[in-house]
Structures are given as structure tokens and as C-alpha cells.
Design an enzyme around this catalytic site. Structure first.
Site, mmCIF file in Angstrom:
data_model
loop_
_atom_site.group_PDB
_atom_site.id
_atom_site.type_symbol
_atom_site.label_atom_id
_atom_site.label_comp_id
_atom_site.label_asym_id
_atom_site.label_seq_id
_atom_site.Cartn_x
_atom_site.Cartn_y
_atom_site.Cartn_z
ATOM 1 N N ASN A 67 -5.564 -12.084 -4.508
ATOM 2 C CA ASN A 67 -7.003 -11.202 -4.757
ATOM 3 C C ASN A 67 -7.940 -11.787 -5.593
ATOM 4 O O ASN A 67 -7.658 -11.801 -6.700
ATOM 5 C CB ASN A 67 -6.169 -10.115 -4.290
ATOM 6 C CG ASN A 67 -5.358 -8.909 -3.359
ATOM 7 O OD1 ASN A 67 -5.346 -9.298 -2.032
ATOM 8 N ND2 ASN A 67 -4.864 -8.206 -4.053
ATOM 9 N N GLU A 101 -0.140 -12.113 -5.966
ATOM 10 C CA GLU A 101 0.913 -10.822 -5.705
ATOM 11 C C GLU A 101 1.905 -11.877 -5.207
ATOM 12 O O GLU A 101 1.736 -12.857 -5.468
ATOM 13 C CB GLU A 101 0.192 -10.077 -5.635
ATOM 14 C CG GLU A 101 -0.524 -9.221 -5.314
ATOM 15 C CD GLU A 101 -0.903 -7.769 -3.881
ATOM 16 O OE1 GLU A 101 -0.753 -8.411 -2.779
ATOM 17 O OE2 GLU A 101 -1.950 -7.657 -4.134
ATOM 18 N N ARG A 136 -10.257 -10.342 -6.752
ATOM 19 C CA ARG A 136 -11.154 -9.331 -6.837
ATOM 20 C C ARG A 136 -10.436 -8.356 -7.963
ATOM 21 O O ARG A 136 -9.460 -8.161 -8.235
ATOM 22 C CB ARG A 136 -11.518 -8.434 -5.825
ATOM 23 C CG ARG A 136 -10.147 -7.988 -5.017
ATOM 24 C CD ARG A 136 -10.818 -7.522 -3.901
ATOM 25 N NE ARG A 136 -9.531 -6.969 -3.069
ATOM 26 C CZ ARG A 136 -8.423 -5.801 -2.888
ATOM 27 N NH1 ARG A 136 -8.419 -5.504 -4.532
ATOM 28 N NH2 ARG A 136 -7.510 -6.491 -2.693
ATOM 29 N N GLU A 179 -0.096 -13.319 -2.454
ATOM 30 C CA GLU A 179 -0.906 -13.626 -2.328
ATOM 31 C C GLU A 179 -1.865 -13.956 -3.549
ATOM 32 O O GLU A 179 -1.920 -13.384 -4.346
ATOM 33 C CB GLU A 179 -2.515 -12.830 -1.379
ATOM 34 C CG GLU A 179 -1.652 -11.348 -1.789
ATOM 35 C CD GLU A 179 -2.284 -10.502 -0.653
ATOM 36 O OE1 GLU A 179 -3.810 -10.827 0.179
ATOM 37 O OE2 GLU A 179 -1.659 -9.462 -0.782
#
Length: 1474
Positions: free
Chosen positions: A352, A336, A354, A350
Site C-alpha cells: 500500500n 501486507e 500510502r 500487496e
């Protein structure tokens, strides 16, 4: 082996099983995965199962090639979650917050081991970012594959602090944060950063947070490293809120490291979708723009991102791929960025580790099935062997086995161009949040979830219409994805999808809000950033209130007034039906329901848009309401409501219909919610700032102020946890708080947390109360509502009658509405086209079902009569003639069945005699039905019967039908209103009875000229007998007055009429016989006026004429052959003979349908009196051979001495008989002649026994003379003294030859020609009979007797009742049999019994009614008789029981046709065994 094509390896291929697929395409680390544990719930579980099953079908031809084990909490089971039904194996897990189930690593690993799964898919949220999960699974024996990154890189990159340290040290641009100066090297082997470097980047206390915030500079973001999905993140713009926000973040993600970063304003949130395998390959699958956020929680996602220029976007993708490779990342992940359009710079936010909930956006623009790709990566398949990845890079889906083996199938992703995105996709999250209340999460059931995918819009939900969202679930329960060739087309497709999406239940959703949001100019122009939505929420520029342009249906606009009326209708309907349900429940339990449960007027208060509507809801029908503003009842709007099968309310207002669903009931914390036209409408509760409540379910986490503290206006006083999110609660007014709940308490919506003693209660704002007229269709006063029948009188009449019937059923009908309704009825009744329209409506259904020529002719008559009087007789005659020409019996029966309703509609218009009121008979039948129904209701309550006793009696009489009890009580509850209607009807009937229809003039009554007016007498008589309160008394008095006026004409009127006919007879006018027949039909010449008439005669000739009229009337049942008046002697001689005798069953009569009446035979047992004797055993001496001619001499005497004083005088009378003078032989069958003597001298009641004795002596002295004259009966009719105005009935003494001319007192005071019609001999067999009196009525003569059982009869029937009882015998001479004539006679008989019942103990009383046709041409169908008698007796069964009548027996001589040689004596018996 898989099937392939040698010429084209890029075709669709099917593999036999998973092992074959992995064997061919898998790399060195290939592993078979056929059983997967889904460690998630809700939309995540649904999406994973659906995607992988779709892939399994495409690859293996078997969607169940991969089996799924799913976890289910009690809450998810109760909410009927969709994923549970999709799973192959369902495992029960503990409920509550997710740390007990979906986020519990130990539980997940143990379940995976127990159920032998080869892999675990955690999706997003819950345990998906816990490194302990993949680490623990890897250490299982055997190892279980985690479908996601390995533990070390997940720990390194999944942690927001660690990933930022790694990113900034890898040269990826990062925004200012509290760890900007941290330098560290990532260890790929251990997957960790140096501990001291990590701790240096963490904020460990509220004080440190304040210091870091000051260093970074406001505004800032306080974030939990392990947070996500909107949890563990707070924006702070000033120093005072830092420490409190820090504590909230710590509470939302317990144990997570915290860091602080600079808030980038006016930036976009762009993200790159990563996919990497375990062989070092990593690619970017394009990306998404997630800038539309609310408190940093994504609301709308779209892709591909168009805000960044292509070259900038390429750099962002490359940076993301480099970062993934730097840490050895595998499987799906998302990097992101914050992107500044103005500077064209991006900053790492960040990574993620997942799959994200919005991943279908990427799927739609790349056509890569991401959950399936995750599974294939977990199976050890390289990215370049995944068919969809190969297609994305322009390669064949499959390569030859040789190429695979040689490495020729690999792809250089860094240097191979990706195919362009497939159009544009916009995604909208469907969440259970209240956009009007700051996006507060809501929970509860879902009654309807209606979404249909289209080629351009796809979506999925975590439950269906039978599900619910519990307080531990994520607020997101659905996701919609709209695609198009470009962004604008995708946006339009989404708008349409949101408008068609219907979600109804206890929850609130963001659907309406987002549908408006994406139509704002800023969104259309793509001029948005991460703060855009928050700014809209803050300034309230996007209101969901139902203003004039908010809630639409079709082309119509529904404003807030209409919404308020709909809300009031729903509330009122629920209140009324709820109270009726309560009424029935109390009846079922045997308790007395209070009558106020059936109250038909209720006040409803609703608050909408800060306006309080105080409305009065009046129930004017079972589903009809009149809504008025409180205090102004002159104007209202009428609404109707019907409950749909799905629980919705179909509401009609002013001719326009709306469908409303009540999704939430009103309580202390929140108002009622309705879904109208797909839009959610929220009514507000009453504003009470002193009660601090929560309007959502959750848990009280922390009290922010102590007990007794002063809280400032707008200050936070508590934090609650709702759907895994922490939310502050704030006070609306300043005051001192007193806590009512403790920390950790579970809360339901509406629970009281604390009370507030207001600091300035006088300053509390209140809602404005609405005043004035409502701006809704149909609003107005009663005077403005004219008859709405489109000019059609039959519709006007039908609606008016419906209104009256509603009013009589206990629904409100105001006095002004009654007046208006009666006027509408009058307008319709006087309309000459009424009959034509009513008949045309019924005729239309026969088109094509009856003969075409007949239909055309009937249609022509109907059409021609819409401007003139309808020829009803001709109409009926045409139908009858056609039926008579039908030869086939079955066809005739079918025609009769088809046309009977049509004839029934036409029939009343043959019986309306007044030209000015052609619909009089039609209306009269409705009026009489209303009166009968009212009487049947009020009989239970009149005569002083208490409400409790009435209900108890009703319950006993309707043991299995409590609804009937409710209906009766509801009608009675509005007695004063229904009495007004009854009075109007009574007055109409009375006025019609007083008006001569032949005289021209103004119509005085809506039932003027109706033939059936006589049928009103029974109803009026019943009402006249009612007592108990002022209402009953007033109606009773009115009916008694009318009955007196409408009964037999006054004696003077009757005398005048008879004298007029007598004059015609005496002078021998041509129409004398016709006048006598008319007099007979009117039944006005009774024995009470014969002596006043004889005395008033002007001369002997007129006197004898009166005698002739009386004799003809008395002998109407005989064939009179010759009449010889002797004016000088004051006598009259006439010869007559009997008509053909009647029989119970005649061999020539077609009585096959009535054979059941053969059981109606007599028995000598007292208890079997209902089985009446056959006519064969009832023969009287009057029943002579019809061939025998009899002579009756009638003599007028001034006094008794005229025949008693001189023996020669009596003998001189006998010379009038031909047998006495030898001019005729005596009758072979016995004496046949009759001597009748009328004595003008008055005698008192006390003289009757002495009179009878003296007459017996006279006759005993002349027995030989009587025998010579062939006399079988001598009768003396003697004038009785009494009131000059009301002449009493005369004494009648009868002496028969069979009794040696001694009087049989059984027949005293009964006219001899009537006596045998009463079948008196039946009584004397078993009873001693005493006369109680007699009554002359317009419909017949009634005789009452007290009957005491004889000892001889009791000896044969020891169980019989030994008490006396009343025997009433009634005879009526009729020219036409009808329900009205029979009912009138029955009521008069009941009234007669009522007048003497105190003289005899109640019980076992008997009523015998003999209907005698006065003309041999009178046709009486036995089937009609049976139907009429049974119907009327059932109608009056209750009164019969009250009078102690055990049996009613009706006899009628029926004749099927004029030429029928044998009349039929029909007997019908109705018994009450109790």
C-alpha cells in the site's frame, strides 16, 4: 538559532521556524513546507492535522507553524465534521461521491495552486493511491510536493497487480494467482513494467474470470488492483458466483484492472510499516496484525505481531525493505503478507503506497509520529535526522552541527538494532455499521459522542456530538487505541474503553459487537485468522439480542421483557406528547382540535428477537404509564418517564431507573432503535417480504433481474452503492418482482425498490405474539399493589391524593384504582400518627433556623405523638407564645415567615373533631380543592354547551394560555371517570354530615368530624345546578338530595329544639342563657317557625319564653339591659341600647395597610355604584347614640281585632312604656321606643295591602298616644297562611315615626332589626324598587329586588343602562368569619338570583353582602377579610358573569382585638366592567 545544550545534545530542542529546521537537518534536497492542503476528510484529516500540530508545537513551540487548507463538501459542512473546524482555510468543493471532490486529481491540483500550498497530504483512500496526483503536482509551476511516494513507484507498487509481479520477480514469496507465471523486469527510471506483462496478469472479462478461477482453484479472491478499504474485493467459493462477483468488483472500483488470487485459509494478515526517504534509506517500523477482518475489511488491528516467531518476522521486515529499495520508494507505505502459522510461511499480498488508517498502532509501539515523519521526509530530511527515528534506533535526538555536516550523524539502519517495542497496542475501528444486519453501513445524525482518553486508551473521531454521517462518507468515523505492557493488558484496557464509549444517534455502530468480540476465548488466546470473524458472523454465534445477560446496568440485569416495556414507554410518551403538541398547534391556528387527540389509552406493538409484544399503554399521570399485555388488563407494570436535557428518557420501572435514548424512529424498512445503558437495541419492523425496501441511504446501481422475473428465495435482485461500497440486496421469499425504481435513483432509508408477488404467501413465517406475564420488576395486579408508604401514613396519604388529582386532571384512574386509593386515604386518615409525621416533615426544615429550645420542645411533642393523638392546639400555642416574646419587629416577622408553613400543616388537626379520624380536616381540604377544580372545568361544558362552543369560549378566556385550554379539555375528556371520583367525595361528605361524631362506633367517612364540612355546600350547590347529560344529571340529583338533607333542619326538628330551650327559659334553669346563645350560633330559629311555636306552646309562660328567645335573636346586635316578661298579658318588655357605632376608618385602628379602601366611596351616578358610600352617609334612624336606653314591647294577639276593635286596648299596650306613664322623660334626640305586635291569625297573600291600610288607620288615630309613649317604630308581624308542613315566612309591616307612621313598602316583610343592615336607602335614591322575594338560608337571609332606574337619575347620567336589574341584599350574623361561611352565603345568594333572573333582563345586577359579627368579642382581621373575599370572588367569577352580576359588594365589621374600642366597617367591591 535553536537552543541546545553543549553537555547533552539529546535534550529537547526548539527551532525558530520551519526554514531553520530544514536548513540544519535537511539533506541536499531540503525544502520548506509551511502550508499543506489536506486532500481528505473524516478521520484521516483529523489525524493528520492533530499529529502535525503536536509535532509543530514540540519543535517550534507553535502548533500553527504549519497551516492547513482543507476541502469541505456541502455534506461534510452539514454534518459538522470535526476537521473543518480544525482547518486554517476552508475551501468549498462540490458534493456527492468522491470523484467530484476528494478523489478528483484536477480539482486537488488546482486548489493547491490557487491557495499557494507547498505540499498536499492525501492520507488514505480517495486520491491517495492515484499516481496522477503526485505526477501532476510535480509538474506544477512552482512544483508542489506530494507527501507520499512519487508517481512511478506509486504506480508500480500501489497497483496490486504490478506490485505482485515485482515482488515475485524479486524473490518475495507470493500466493498462487492468475499471474503466477508472469516474468518481467521493473524499470526504475520510468517506474513501469512491460505493458504486455502487466496485461497478461489482468482479468478483463467475466468469462476470463471463470477460467482463471478454475486454474487457481477455489476458494478465490477477485480483487481490483486499485481497490482498498474493503472495496473492490470479493471472496468466491464456487464457479456459479464468479461472474457476478467479478461485475460487482468492477462496479466498486471503475476502470481498475482486476486479478484473481488463491484464498489462503487459516492464515493471518500481517503487515510491515515502511518509511523511506529520497536518499535511498528505507526502514521497517515494526508491524501490525490485522487478521480480524470482515469481508477482508480490517476491524481490529494490533501490534507488534506476536503470531510469527521473531526470526520469521525479521525476514518479513527485510523482504519489505528490500522491495521498497528495489523500486526507489519514498515516504510511508505498508507491505501486507498472508502468514500461515502452521507452516510458518509468509506470502506477499500487496504494498500500500500510502499511510494506513491503523498507523497509530505503530506510533504507540515505536513512538514515531508518522504524519509528522511523512512531512519531514517530504521536506527532504533524511530518516537519520528525524529525531524520533534516531531515538527508535537508540541514538541521540540531535547531533552537533559539526557531526551533521561531516556525515557523522548518519545511521546504518541495516546493521543497527531497533529498540524493542513499547508494550502492545490494540486498535478498534469505530464504524457506522449495523452488525446485526451484516454490517450494513448506516447514515444519519449523532446526538451524543462521549469518549474520554486515558493514559492507556487514546482515540479520535471525525465529528462530535453535533455531527452526522452522510451517505457519501466513509463508514469509519473513529478509531480507538489501547496500550499495555502486554497483549492481555491492552485487550482489557480496550474492553473498558468500549464499554465507556457512548455513541447515540440515527446511526448504528459496531461498538457493542466488538466489545463482545474481543472477550471471546479465541481472541483472548490469539487463536484467530482472517476468516475467523466471517465464520462467527455466518454461524451467528455472537448475538447482539438483549437476552438476560446482554444489557446490564450496575448489578442489575435487564431482559428482553424489560427492554420491551422501556420501548413501549418511549413510544407511548412520544405519542401522547406529540398529540398534545398537535392539539396546541390547532388551538394556535384557531382550529377545533379533535378530542381524541387527548386519548389516554393507546396500543403499542413492538417486535424484539422475533417476538411481537402487543401492549396497552395507559397514561395514569403526566409522566406515568401503566403497561399491560393486550387482552389481559388485570396485570400491569407502572413506569414513569422524564425527559433529560440531552434528549434522553429517564425511565423508572419497579423502582429501578434506566436511561434510554431513541436513536432511530420506526419506519417501513427498519424498527425503532434505542440506546440503553450504552447498548444499542434494535426493534424489528413488521415482516413484509412482498415490499422490497432498503434500510440504508444510497444509490440503486444495477437491477440484477428484469421486471416480471421470478426470483428465488435468497436470490439477489439488485445492487446498491452505500458509502462507496457495492452491496447486493436479496429477497426473503420467492416471487415475481415488479420494479418501482430505476437504476441510478438516489435512495433514502425505507424507500421502496420493488414489490414481490409471493409464490407461496401461505408459507411466509410470522412473528410469535407474546402471551402471559412479563418478567419485569413491579409486574402484578392492582390487588398485589398495597399502600407503599413504608408504614408512613403521610406518604400513603400524599400518594393517594396525587393519584386522585392525576385522575381529575384527565389521566386514567380505573374504578378499581379509585377504590384502592380511597381505601389508602381511609387508612391514613385513621392513623393517629398521621399528624406527627406530617408535622415532623415540615419541622425538619426549621432545624437551625429557629430557636433551639423551641425546636427541641416541638420535636419532643412530635416524637411523643407518633403513637397517640397529636396535641395540635398545644403545638400551635407554643409557637404563638414564643413569637409574642420576640420584641424585635424584624425578628418577629422573620419568625412568622418561617413558621407559617408549619402552623398551616398543624392547623387542620385542630379542626378534626372525631377521635376515629384525626386527619379528617386535612383530607377535606384536599377533597374540596378537587371538587372546586372539577367544577371550574365542567362549567365550560355543562348545560348543553357543545364541545366546539366550549373550546371557543375557553380560547377567548385564555387568549395567551393554550396550555390551560388543553388541560381543561383533557380533564373533561374523562368526564365519566372524574365523575366517579366526585361521587365518592360527595358521598364521604354526605355521610360525615349525617353522623354524630360524639357517638362511638365505626368510622363512616374519611371526613367525619371535619369542622370545614360547611365549606362543601358551595361546591355541592354548584354541582347541583349542572345539567346537560346523564353524568351531570346524576351528580346534580345526588347533590340536590344532600343539600336538602343538610340544609336547615326540618321544621319539626327546629321547633323541637326551640321548645326545649323555651322550657328551660320558662322554668329558669341555670343554663338557659347558654342554650339561647347556642341557638343563636346555630341560626336555626327563623321567623318562619315563630307562629307555629307560639301556637304549639303548652302554656302562656312557655309562649312568652318563645317570645323572649325570638326577641333576643332579633336584637343580637344590641346590648339588651333588662327583660320583663308579662305572662298573663302575653307580652314581653325589654330595654336595650345600641353598641358603639362603626366607622369606615377609625383613628384608633391600625389600618395603614388598608388605606387603598378609602376610594370605596359612593357616587350618585348609576354606573359608579361600585364605589360604595361611606358609613357616614348611610346612617339610618336605627343608628342611635349608644347611651340612649330604648324600650321594646312585644305583644302577642290572637287576631287584629285585639288591637283594632277597642281603642282602649291599644292604649293599654302603650302603658308598658315608662314615658307614657310619666315614669321617664322622653329622649332628647327623638323617639326611641319600639312597639312590636305579633298576630296569630292567618292571612292570605291577597290580604297584605288591606292589612297594611288598616294598621295605618289605627296608628293615625293614635298619633298623640304614640308620641306620648316616645314611639319611633311600630311593627306588625302577621301569620301567613300556607302549607302546614312548610310554614311560609310571615308578613312584616313597619311604620316609622319619621314617615308619620305610614308604611314604607321598601321595608315590607323585612325584620326591622335586619332592615338597616341591608342599607336599603341607598337603592331608593336612583331606583324604583319592587320586592321579588326573600330566602332564609342556614348562613343568612337574602332579599331580592327588581330595581328600575328613576328618570331623575337617568337625567344626570345619560349613558346609564335604562333596563331594570336585580339587587340582591344578603345579611349573615356570624360568630366567626371564615372562607367557608362567606362562600356558602355567596353561593346561596347566587342561587337566589338564579331563581328569579328570568323576571328581569340580564345585566348590571348587583349583590350586597353584609357580614355581621353576632358577638362583640368576635375578632375579624380586615386583611383576612380582604384575602378571603377576593379569593372566593375570583373562584366564582365565571358564574357571576353568567348571572349578569356587574358588581359584588361585601361589608364586614372588623375588630382587631377584643378590647378594640372602635370597630372598623370594611367594604370590598369587585366589579365586572364588561
Amino acid at each position: 538559532m535553536p537552543k541546545a545544550s553543549a553537555s547533552n545534545p539529546n535534550i529537547h530542542r526548539r527551532f525558530h521556524d520551519v526554514a531553520t529546521y530544514v536548513s540544519e537537518l535537511g539533506g541536499p534536497n531540503g525544502r520548506v513546507i509551511e502550508k499543506v492542503l489536506i486532500a481528505n476528510n473524516g478521520v484521516g484529516a483529523v489525524k493528520a492535522i492533530r499529529s502535525i500540530r503536536r509535532w509543530a508545537y514540540e519543535v517550534f513551540g507553535d502548533e500553527r507553524a504549519i497551516s492547513f487548507v482543507v476541502m469541505a463538501t456541502p455534506e461534510d459542512l452539514k454534518s459538522n465534521a470535526e476537521y473543518i473546524r480544525m482547518g486554517d482555510v476552508i475551501i468549498d468543493v462540490p458534493g456527492g461521491s468522491n470523484n467530484h471532490n476528494y478523489a478528483n486529481v484536477t480539482l486537488i491540483v488546482e486548489l493547491a495552486r490557487l491557495h499557494g500550498v507547498q505540499a498536499v497530504w492525501a492520507g488514505w483512500g480517495h486520491a491517495s493511491e492515484k499516481p496522477a496526483l503526485p505526477n501532476t503536482l510535480a509538474m506544477s509551476d512552482p512544483p508542489i510536493q506530494f507527501i507520499g511516494p512519487a508517481g512511478p513507484p506509486m504506480y508500480a507498487l500501489g497497483d496490486k497487480i504490478g506490485s505482485t509481479i515485482i515482488a515475485q520477480n524479486a524473490g518475495v514469496p507470493c500466493i498462487a494467482w492468475n499471474g503466477s507465471d508472469v516474468v518481467a523486469e521493473y524499470d526504475r527510471v520510468t517506474g513501469t513494467l512491460p505493458e504486455e506483462a502487466f496485461q497478461k496478469a489482468c482479468v478483463t472479462s467475466a468469462i476470463e474470470a471463470s477460467q482463471a478461477a478454475a486454474s487457481v482453484g477455489f476458494p478465490i479472491m477477485i480483487k481490483a488492483s486499485e481497490g482498498g478499504g474493503g472495496k473492490g474485493i470479493r471472496m468466491v467459493s464456487n464457479e456459479e458466483d464468479v461472474q457476478n462477483a467479478y461485475r460487482q468488483v468492477c462496479g466498486e472500483v471503475p476502470g481498475s484492472p482486476i486479478f484473481i488470487m488463491k484464498l489462503s485459509t487459516n492464515s493471518r494478515h500481517l503487515e510491515v510499516q515502511l518509511l523511506a526517504d529520497e536518499y535511498g534509506n528505507a526502514i521497517a517500523l515494526n508491524g501490525r496484525d490485522c487478521s480480524v477482518q470482515r469481508r477482508h475489511q480490517k476491524i481490529i488491528e494490533e501490534g507488534p505481531p506476536v503470531a510469527a516467531r521473531p526470526e520469521v518476522w525479521k525476514k518479513m521486515e527485510e523482504a519489505a525493505v528490500s522491495l521498497a529499495k528495489a523500486v526507489g520508494y519514498t515516504n510511508a507505505g505498508t507491505v501486507e503478507y498472508l502468514y500461515s502459522e502452521e507452516e510458518e510461511k509468509f506470502y506477499f499480498l500487496e504494498l500500500n503506497p500510502r499511510l494506513q488508517v491503523e498507523h497509530p498502532v505503530t506510533e504507540m509501539i515505536t513512538r514515531v509520529n508518522l504524519p509528522a515523519a511523512q512531512l519531514q521526509v517530504a521536506m527532504g530530511i533524511p530518516l537519520y535526522h528525524i529525531p524520533e527515528i534516531r531515538e527508535l534506533y537508540g541514538k541521540n535526538r540531535f547531533e552537533a552541527s559539526a557531526d551533521i555536516a561531516s556525515g557523522g550523524s548518519s545511521i546504518d539502519f541495516a546493521n543497527t538494532e531497533r529498540v524493542p517495542a513499547y508494550g502492545h497496542c490494540i486498535a478498534v475501528r469505530i464504524t457506522a455499521e449495523n452488525a446485526e444486519a451484516g454490517f450494513k453501513p448506516t447514515s444519519g445524525g449523532i446526538q451524543e459522542l462521549n469518549f474520554r482518553s486515558t493514559p492507556n486508551v487514546w482515540g479520535y473521531f471525525s465529528m462530535d456530538s453535533s455531527g452526522s454521517i452522510h451517505e457519501f462518507a466513509d463508514s469509519q468515523f473513529g478509531h480507538l487505541f489501547a496500550s499495555g505492557p502486554n497483549r492481555e493488558q491492552a485487550r482489557r484496557n480496550m474492553v473498558l474503553a468500549l464499554k465507556e464509549l457512548s455513541i447515540r444517534g440515527d446511526i448504528s455502530t459496531t461498538v457493542d459487537y466488538i466489545s463482545k468480540l474481543i472477550e471471546l476465548d479465541d481472541f483472548v488466546e490469539n487463536d484467530i485468522d482472517t476468516g475467523w470473524l466471517d465464520s462467527i458472523i455466518k454461524d451467528g454465534s455472537l448475538s447482539m439480542a438483549p437476552s438476560s445477560n446482554t444489557v446490564k446496568r450496575g448489578s442489575g440485569v435487564m431482559n428482553s421483557h424489560t427492554v420491551a416495556v422501556i420501548g413501549a414507554t418511549v413510544v407511548a410518551f412520544n405519542q401522547f406528547t406529540g398529540h398534545e403538541k398537535r392539539f396546541l398547534e390547532l388551538l394556535e391556528r384557531g382550529q377545533l382540535p379533535p378530542l381524541n387527540l387527548l386519548k389516554m389509552v393507546r396500543d403499542v406493538e413492538l417486535i424484539l428477537d422475533g417476538i411481537k409484544y402487543k401492549l396497552v399503554c395507559t397514561r395514569s399521570g403526566s409522566s406515568e404509564f401503566q403497561i399491560a399485555v393486550l387482552g389481559e388488563s388485570s396485570k400491569f407494570v407502572t413506569t414513569t418517564v422524564r425527559v433529560l436535557s440531552d434528549g434522553g428518557y429517564l425511565i423508572n420501572i419497579g423502582g429501578k431507573s434506566q436511561v434510554a435514548y431513541q436513536t432511530s424512529h420506526s419506519d417501513a424498512a427498519s424498527g425503532m432503535k434505542l440506546s440503553i445503558g450504552g447498548k444499542t437495541i434494535s426493534f424489528s419492523p413488521d415482516y413484509d417480504p412482498s415490499s422490497l425496501r432498503t434500510d440504508v441511504a444510497g444509490k440503486l446501481v444495477k437491477k440484477l433481474v428484469p421486471n416480471g422475473a421470478l426470483v428465488k428465495k435468497g436470490g439477489a435482485y439488485a445492487e446498491i452503492e452505500v458509502m462507496k461500497m457495492f452491496m447486493p440486496l436479496k429477497v426473503e421469499e420467492a416471487g415475481v418482482i415488479t420494479w418501482a425504481n430505476n437504476e441510478g435513483a438516489a435512495l433514502a432509508a425505507g424507500d421502496l425498490l420493488a414489490t414481490l408477488e409471493l409464490e407461496n404467501p401461505e408459507n411466509v413465517s410470522t412473528t410469535d405474539i407474546f402471551e402471559g406475564d412479563l418478567n419485569v420488576e413491579g409486574w402484578g395486579s392492582l390487588e398485589e399493589f398495597k399502600s407503599s408508604g413504608s408504614g408512613r401514613p403521610h406518604i400513603t396519604l400524599r400518594k393517594a391524593i396525587d393519584r386522585l388529582e392525576n385522575g381529575m386532571s384527565g389521566f386514567v384512574l380505573s374504578s378499581s384504582a379509585i377504590e384502592s386509593t380511597m381505601k389508602n386515604i381511609a387508612d391514613a386518615v385513621t392513623d393517629q400518627s398521621l399528624a406527627a409525621y406530617e408535622i415532623d416533615e415540615q419541622l425538619s426544615v426549621l432545624n437551625g433556623r429557629i430557636d433551639g429550645a423551641l425546636f427541641d420542645e416541638l420535636s419532643r411533642i412530635t416524637c411523643d405523638s407518633k403513637t397517640s393523638k397529636f396535641p395540635a392546639d398545644q403545638f400551635k400555642r407554643l409557637i404563638a407564645q414564643h413569637m409574642s416574646n420576640i420584641k424585635d419587629e424584624a425578628e418577629r416577622a422573620n419568625f412568622l415567615a418561617l413558621t407559617t408553613p408549619l402552623v398551616s400543616v398543624a392547623d387542620p388537626y385542630t379542626k378534626s373533631l372525631a377521635e376515629s379520624a384525626p386527619g379528617a380536616e386535612r383530607v377535606l381540604s384536599c377533597f374540596l380543592s378537587i371538587l372546586r377544580e372539577w367544577v371550574s372545568v365542567e362549567r365550560w361544558f355543562c348545560d348543553g354547551i357543545s364541545y366546539a362552543d366550549a373550546v371557543e369560549n375557553l380560547r377567548k378566556a385564555n387568549k395567551s394560555d393554550n396550555q390551560s385550554v388543553l388541560d381543561i379539555c383533557r380533564s373533561h375528556a374523562l368526564l365519566k371517570s372524574t365523575a366517579v371520583v366526585v361521587l365518592k367525595i360527595i358521598e364521604s361528605i354526605a355521610e360525615a354530615g349525617k353522623t354524630n361524631v360524639s357517638l362511638p362506633g365505626k368510622m363512616t367517612s374519611v371526613v367525619l368530624g371535619a369542622e370545614g364540612l360547611v365549606g362543601a355546600t358551595p361546591c355541592l350547590t354548584d354541582i347541583a345546578a349542572m345539567r346537560g347529560n346523564d353524568t351531570y344529571d346524576a351528580l346534580s340529583q345526588k347533590c340536590r338530595s344532600i343539600l336538602i338533607e343538610e340544609s336547615l333542619p326540618s321544621i319539626e326538628d327546629r321547633k323541637t329544639k326551640v321548645l326545649k330551650v323555651a322550657t328551660s327559659v320558662s322554668v329558669g334553669t341555670d343554663d338557659a342563657d347558654v342554650q339561647i346563645q347556642q341557638l343563636t350560633k346555630e341560626n336555626t330559629f327563623g321567623s318562619d317557625i315563630i307562629f307555629p311555636l307560639l301556637r304549639a306552646a303548652s302554656d302562656p309562660k312557655e309562649q312568652v319564653a318563645i317570645l323572649e328567645i325570638a326577641s333576643r335573636l332579633q336584637h343580637r346586635m344590641f346590648d339588651i339591659k333588662e327583660v320583663v316578661p308579662a305572662v298573663l298579658d302575653g307580652s314581653l318588655t325589654f330595654k336595650y341600647c345600641n353598641k358603639p357605632k362603626t366607622s369606615v376608618f377609625s383613628s384608633s385602628s391600625r389600618m395603614t395597610s388598608m388605606t387603598d379602601l378609602a376610594k370605596a366611596m359612593s357616587s350618585t351616578k348609576l354606573n359608579d355604584l361600585q364605589r360604595s358610600e361611606s358609613s357616614g352617609s348611610l346612617q339610618d334612624e336605627e343608628d342611635e347614640d349608644p347611651n340612649v336606653t330604648m324600650t321594646n314591647l312585644v305583644k302577642i294577639c290572637n287576631t287584629m281585632s285585639d288591637v283594632q276593635g277597642d281603642m282602649d286596648a291599644f292604649k293599654a299596650l302603650l302603658k308598658g312604656f315608662p314615658q307614657y306613664t310619666g315614669n321617664a322623660a322622653r329622649c332628647d334626640s327623638g323617639p326611641a321606643n319600639v312597639l312590636s305586635i305579633l298576630v296569630l291569625q292567618d292571612y292570605s297573600e291577597a290580604d297584605q295591602d288591606s292589612l297594611a291600610k288598616s294598621i295605618e288607620q289605627l296608628l293615625s288615630r293614635n298619633l298623640e298616644e304614640l308620641e306620648k309613649a316616645d314611639i319611633r317604630r311600630v311593627s306588625f308581624t302577621v301569620s301567613k297562611s300556607g302549607d302546614e308542613d312548610q310554614h311560609p315566612l310571615p308578613f312584616v309591616f313597619t311604620f316609622r315615626e319619621t314617615a308619620d307612621f305610614k308604611e314604607d313598602q321598601l321595608y315590607r316583610h323585612i325584620e326591622p332589626t335586619v332592615a338597616y343592615q341591608l342599607e336599603m336607602l341607598r337603592l331608593t335614591k336612583n331606583f324604583s324598587v319592587t320586592c321579588l322575594g326573600d330566602h332564609l338560608s342556614p348562613s343568612g337571609q337574602i332579599y331580592l329586588y327588581k330595581a328600575t332606574p328613576k328618570s331623575s337619575a337617568l337625567a344626570h347620567d345619560k349613558k346609564a343602562n335604562r333596563s331594570p336589574r336585580i339587587f340582591a341584599r344578603a345579611v349573615s350574623f356570624i360568630n366567626e368569619f371564615s372562607a367557608g361561611t362567606f362562600e356558602q352565603l355567596l353561593i346561596e345568594a347566587f342561587n337566589a338570583i338564579d331563581s328569579v333572573k328570568t323576571a328581569v333582563p340580564p345585566g348590571d345586577n348587583h349583590l350586597f353582602i353584609n357580614i355581621v359579627s353576632a358577638s362583640p368579642s368576635t375578632i375579624i382581621d380586615p386583611v383576612d377579610v380582604e384575602k378571603v373575599v377576593s379569593t372566593i370572588l375570583k373562584r366564582h367569577s365565571e358564574r357571576a358573569s353568567r348571572l349578569g352580576i356587574a358588581e359584588v359588594e361585601a361589608k364586614a365589621v372588623c375588630r382587631l382585638a377584643e378590647d378594640e374600642s372602635h370597630p372598623i366597617s370594611l367594604r370590598l367591591v369587585s366589579s365586572n366592567p364588561t
